[in-house]
Write a protein that holds these residues in place. Structure first.
Motif, short mmCIF file in Angstrom:
data_model
loop_
_atom_site.label_atom_id
_atom_site.label_comp_id
_atom_site.label_asym_id
_atom_site.label_seq_id
_atom_site.Cartn_x
_atom_site.Cartn_y
_atom_site.Cartn_z
N THR A 92 22.89 -11.77 27.54
CA THR A 92 23.29 -13.19 27.58
C THR A 92 24.75 -13.32 28.01
OG1 THR A 92 24.07 -13.24 25.29
CG2 THR A 92 21.72 -13.67 25.64
N THR A 93 25.33 -12.21 28.46
CA THR A 93 26.76 -12.23 28.80
C THR A 93 27.00 -11.94 30.28
OG1 THR A 93 26.90 -9.88 28.32
CG2 THR A 93 27.43 -11.37 26.51
N ALA A 94 28.18 -12.38 30.74
CA ALA A 94 28.57 -12.07 32.12
C ALA A 94 29.03 -10.62 32.22
CB ALA A 94 29.68 -13.01 32.56
N GLY A 95 29.83 -10.19 31.24
CA GLY A 95 30.27 -8.80 31.21
C GLY A 95 29.14 -7.93 30.67
N TYR A 118 27.99 -18.84 33.91
CA TYR A 118 29.23 -19.19 33.21
C TYR A 118 30.44 -19.33 34.12
CZ TYR A 118 26.89 -17.11 29.07
OH TYR A 118 26.04 -16.77 28.06
N ARG A 251 37.98 -8.89 29.82
CA ARG A 251 37.79 -8.16 28.56
C ARG A 251 39.16 -7.68 28.11
NH1 ARG A 251 33.64 -10.27 28.16
NH2 ARG A 251 31.54 -9.38 28.09
N HIS A 298 37.80 -15.82 22.39
CA HIS A 298 36.73 -15.35 23.29
C HIS A 298 35.68 -16.47 23.47
CE1 HIS A 298 34.51 -11.53 24.85
NE2 HIS A 298 34.12 -12.61 25.51
N VAL A 301 33.07 -18.84 27.68
CA VAL A 301 31.71 -19.12 28.16
C VAL A 301 31.01 -20.21 27.35
CG1 VAL A 301 31.38 -16.75 28.99
CG2 VAL A 301 30.58 -17.35 26.72
O1 LIG Z 1 32.58 -12.82 27.47
C1 LIG Z 1 31.53 -13.32 27.65
C2 LIG Z 1 30.61 -12.87 28.64
O2 LIG Z 1 30.80 -11.78 29.20
O3 LIG Z 1 29.62 -13.58 28.89
#
Ligand SMILES: O=CC(=O)O
Length: 334
Positions: A92-95, A118, A251, A298, A301
């Motif tokens: 569910t994350t971009a990273g 995001y 990050r 953090h 997003v």
């Molecule tokens: O940090 C948040 C992401 O990677 O979605």
């Protein structure tokens, strides 16, 4: 009783069992819309190791074909080893630094990410942090609300955004959105990326120290990998200089945080806007005391809109996988 056990077993066979690795709030929201489709098994908060947790919850590890993870806990080789039938990891994350992508590739496990879901929100946050540090918005808020409530006001000048040279570290989807926004503010964009991008005319720097030396601010939005760990080190910060501003929306570990704290304390750089930290949720206490630093939990997003869109995207990827169709947002190079 026997009947109802049998029924439960039948239902378990029909509804895909999905291992949920992450904070329950997403799964609660997701399940509120897609409760009938999937059975999430979420070991969050359990003191038991995963294998014991699955046994305690009557879950046969080989029944789990998919994992959904929110980035809080890593999906390591050890986790994957416990799940012999896993064929899909949905992030569910971009990273994606929390997923062992090499092991996934080795086992031909598909991985889906969030595509550009995001990018705009994260870019907005990056630009917001930069403006906040330069125009001292949070510092001004503290000045008015905590310090000089009755005036007269003598608040130090900020600096103008228009005309500044902004070095973007990582010109992917998010970096491009940052560039687009800052161009509209009249900034001059420079960048560093793994490779030069032929489709933009911004000057490319293969060397981050050189980019920093030519920039008034750096916006860090690249992925965290072995190659980019502490990419922003002492040399880069010294090259950025005493007026230079660092913004990190990638990050925490992209920056050598101890060195950054020292540079900020000793005035070697001018300020920082940080949405991410090296050992979250720990934030070095020195940063909290500095007026030229803006901190964010953090959160780049997180918008109500992105949560809704994410939920749909996760469902679409799961549905595609369970219907043997191509994933909607596959992670490339996996
Ligand atoms: O940090 C948040 C992401 O990677 O979605």
């Amino acid at each position: 009783m026997a009947d109802s056990n049998h029924q439960i077993q039948q239902t378990q066979k029909l509804i895909p069992q999905i291992l949920a690795i992450g904070h329950p709030s997403f799964f609660k929201f997701f399940s509120s819309q897609y409760i009938k489709n999937y059975n999430f098994i979420n070991p969050w908060g359990s003191p038991l190791p995963l294998d014991q947790f699955l046994t305690t919850h009557n879950t046969e590890p080989s029944a789990i074909r998919a994992i959904v993870c929110t980035g809080i806990h890593p999906v390591t080789t050890d986790v994957l080893r416990l799940l012999p039938s896993v064929e899909l990891v949905v992030s569910t994350t971009a990273g994606l630094d929390h997923i062992d992508l090499i092991e996934c590739r080795r086992r031909s496990i598909q991985v889906s990410g969030v595509g550009g879901l995001y990018s705009e929100d994260v870019a907005d946050m990056g630009v917001g942090l930069l403006i906040d540090v330069m125009r001292k918005i949070s510092a001004g808020d503290r000045y008015v609300t905590e310090r000089v409530k009755s005036g007269p006001w003598h608040f130090s000048f900020g600096s103008k955004l228009g005309g500044k040279r902004v070095g973007i570290v990582g010109l992917g989807r998010i970096g491009l959105e940052v560039a687009k926004r800052l161009e509209a503010f009249g900034c001059i964009i420079l960048y560093h990326s793994k490779k030069e991008k032929q489709f933009v005319s911004y000057p490319f720097y293969s060397n981050v120290v050189e980019l920093a030396a030519k920039s008034n601010a750096l916006v860090i939005c690249c992925a965290l990998t072995e190659q980019t760990l502490h990419l922003i080190n002492k040399e880069v910060m010294l090259a950025l200089g005493k007026e230079g501003i660092l913004v990190n929306i990638g990050r925490g570990a992209l920056i050598d945080e101890n060195e950054m704290v020292r540079c900020l304390m000793e005035g070697e750089i001018g300020g920082a806007g940080l949405d991410v930290f090296e050992n979250e949720p720990h934030v070095p206490k020195e940063l909290v005391a500095l007026d030229n630093v803006v901190l964010s939990p953090h959160a780049s997003v997180f918008t109500s809109e992105s949560e809704m869109a994410l939920s749909d995207l996760v469902a679409e990827n799961l549905e595609a996988f369970f219907s043997n169709k191509p994933l909607i947002t596959p992670v490339r190079d996996n």
